[in-house]
Design an enzyme around this catalytic site. Structure first.
Site, PDB file in Angstrom:
ATOM      1  CG  HIS A  94      -1.752   1.241   1.335  1.00  0.00           C
ATOM      2  ND1 HIS A  94      -2.693   1.580   0.384  1.00  0.00           N
ATOM      3  CD2 HIS A  94      -1.789   2.228   2.281  1.00  0.00           C
ATOM      4  CE1 HIS A  94      -3.279   2.725   0.740  1.00  0.00           C
ATOM      5  NE2 HIS A  94      -2.744   3.134   1.875  1.00  0.00           N
ATOM      6  CG  ASP A 109      -3.260   5.883   4.059  1.00  0.00           C
ATOM      7  OD1 ASP A 109      -3.693   5.425   2.987  1.00  0.00           O
ATOM      8  OD2 ASP A 109      -2.813   5.176   4.975  1.00  0.00           O
ATOM      9  CB  CYS A 124      -2.810   3.050  -2.646  1.00  0.00           C
ATOM     10  SG  CYS A 124      -1.905   1.582  -3.198  1.00  0.00           S
TER      11      CYS A 124
END
Length: 396
Positions: free
Chosen positions: A127, A259, A312
């Site tokens: 990620h 994020d 991501c």
């Protein structure tokens, strides 16, 4: 949603080097790297580093580039990597200095404390997310007059006073903003989205896993993390209207964690970066300085969120691009950046980057042919791109 592309099978062919010779530090991009820009694929480190370098060299104003530094995607991985068994024994050094030793050459020609912004792309448990170290050279918050300040008119003040207060009810307000930031989906879209559920759960579950087999986490013990568990709350609001209503703007040392999958507070990452800065300061300045939470706050701004399990990396690139395009005028914490860029922009981002790579490839091929015709000499990048001349068009 576009159909997923088949797995890349090769052969691997170099498409371009960016920036091209004679510039140093060129990144080689291959057709395998290009493949990961297809829908549903995870972006690899080459695409991350290529696009960040492109943004820095081509899109950032010179005066902004001077006060910014972008680390490679390998920086944090190397900083936090477990030491090899055959490495030189440095067990007598504190863990912070052992970590710093792994990357001490990365800043040989850079004084990070002369920079306003340091960008650190991070990949953990498959990620991507982004850390931005802001104003590391400042020892405390610096407040100055706001050049955009507009005294509120009485009518505007009445409208503001009649609106619900931000204190106390801000969580509910921001929850609404977070939901409205995502475009409306039809029932068919919702059904298609369900196939991503397992992937999302896998990534979120990875947040709680221990990556000790490939990272050195000794400095991030429970006690060390607990001091930072209360990162600045993300539920604040920050927009242009609010900025013009503030007579002052704030510049303060802080570490922003952006994020696209809202998980934990990333306090371990903030702590690791603070420790790195402390050792870097000692090495570069010859004195000790604290970068603890009382000096450099950690904060997780509300940022646009991905609606699948594969984008991501694309969001990390867009966070940096938006930061370059629309610099944050003030660093009052917390921040709400949900409206930083439209979600619809993310639907075409992969294709934009893919088209950019193919455009640069074409330009480099033309430049190579032109240099051959002009002086007949053997170009240093001729061997690099010669095989690319035979690449057939790549469909998107």
């Amino acid at each position: 949603m576009a159909e997923l592309q088949p797995t890349f099978t090769g052969p691997i062919i170099k498409l371009l080097v960016y920036p091209p010779p004679p510039a140093k530090g060129g990144i080689s991009v291959t057709n395998e790297d290009l493949h990961c820009l297809n829908d549903g694929e995870f972006l690899n480190d080459v695409i991350i580093d290529f696009y960040l370098k492109y943004l820095f060299l081509e899109k950032l104003k010179k005066e902004d580039a001077i006060r910014s530094h972008v680390f490679s995607s390998f920086f944090y991985k190397r900083l936090n990597q477990r030491e090899r068994r055959n490495a030189v024994d440095a067990s007598n050094l504190p863990i912070q200095k052992r970590k710093h030793n792994r990357v001490k050459t990365w800043t040989r020609h850079v004084d990070l404390f002369q920079k306003d912004f340091i960008f650190v792309p991070i990949n953990e448990s498959a990620h991507w997310y982004l850390a931005i170290i802001c104003f590391p050279g400042l020892e405390k918050a610096h407040v100055e007059l706001n050049p955009l300040y507009q005294p509120q008119t009485q009518a505007h003040s009445t409208a503001v006073s009649s609106s619900p207060p931000t204190d106390g009810g801000s969580d509910e307000l921001d929850d609404v903003r977070q939901h409205t930031a995502v475009p409306h989906r039809s029932a068919a879209d919702v059904n298609r989205q369900q196939q991503y559920t397992d992937g999302l759960h896998r990534i979120i579950e990875c947040y709680g896993t221990d990556d000790s087999h490939n990272s050195d986490d000794q400095s991030s013990c429970q006690d060390g993390c607990s001091e930072d568990d209360s990162l600045v709350d993300e539920c604040g609001s920050f927009d242009k209207a609010e900025l013009t209503s503030k007579p002052t703007i704030c510049k303060q040392p802080c570490i922003l964690i952006m994020d696209s999958l809202r998980g934990p507070t990333r306090s371990t990452v903030v702590k690791t970066l603070r420790e790195y800065l402390e050792v870097e300061w000692e090495v570069k300045k010859g004195s000790k300085r604290s970068f603890g939470k009382d000096v450099m706050k950690g904060s997780s701004p509300r940022v646009p969120q991905q609606d699948n399990f594969s984008d991501c990396g694309v969001y990390v690139l867009q966070y940096v691009e938006s930061f370059f395009e629309k610099p944050l005028p003030s660093f009052h914490l917390p921040m709400n950046l949900l409206d930083w860029f439209p979600q619809q922009r993310m639907k075409t981002k992969r294709d934009e980057i893919k088209e950019l790579i193919l455009k640069l490839q074409t330009q480099q091929q033309l430049n190579l042919k032109s240099s051959r015709q002009t002086d007949g000499c053997h170009s240093p990048c001729e061997d690099t791109l010669e095989s690319a001349d035979l690449i057939p068009p790549i469909s998107s």
